[in-house]
Enzyme design. Structure first.
Site: not given
Ligand code: ZN
Length: 134
Positions: A42-43, A53, A55, A88, A91
């Site tokens: 995650n960034i 995220c 993913e 989430c 994603c």
């Molecule tokens: Zn996500």
């Protein structure tokens, strides 16, 4: 690439997490049908909407170097929660673009917890590319 190697890649990606706001480090790794793997973390961003995220970072890395006929066969997602976090909703929608119903989603944490799902069980009746074919 074995499932345990993909988990290790996702766990290794935790070290690069840029998460000064949530303090939640997340990692991910994807295995493609051509055997290639990509990882991401995650960034976050001071303007929260700019946060991405783990993913999606892994998926965008993968599909900036592969054609879309290559599918995601497996995704590992790592977090440091006692009960490993699932992808989430945002994603899941992005995963739907490149996965199959039988894509395996594995959630892991550094303590060794691991949960497996099939994508079709995490995104039932979802909207995706198939909707444009009818
Ligand atoms: Zn996500």
């Amino acid at each position: 690439m074995s499932s345990s190697n993909l988990k290790d890649l996702a766990l290794s990606a935790l070290q690069f997490s840029y998460s000064p706001y949530s303090k939640k480090r997340i990692g991910s790794a994807v295995l493609l049908s051509n055997g290639k793997t990509y990882s991401g973390c995650n960034i976050e961003n001071a303007s929260y909407g700019g946060t991405v995220c783990a993913e999606r970072v892994a998926i965008w890395k993968a599909y900036s170097e592969n054609k879309s006929d290559v599918k995601i066969t497996e995704i590992a997602v790592s977090s440091e929660s006692e009960s490993p976090w699932p992808p989430c909703g945002f994603c899941r929608q992005v995963i739907a673009e490149f996965a199959t119903p039988d894509t395996k989603i594995t959630l892991v944490n550094p303590q060794g917890a691991s949960k497996d799902y099939l994508f079709k069980d995490l995104f039932p009746a979802g909207f995706g590319p198939e909707n444009f074919k009818v």
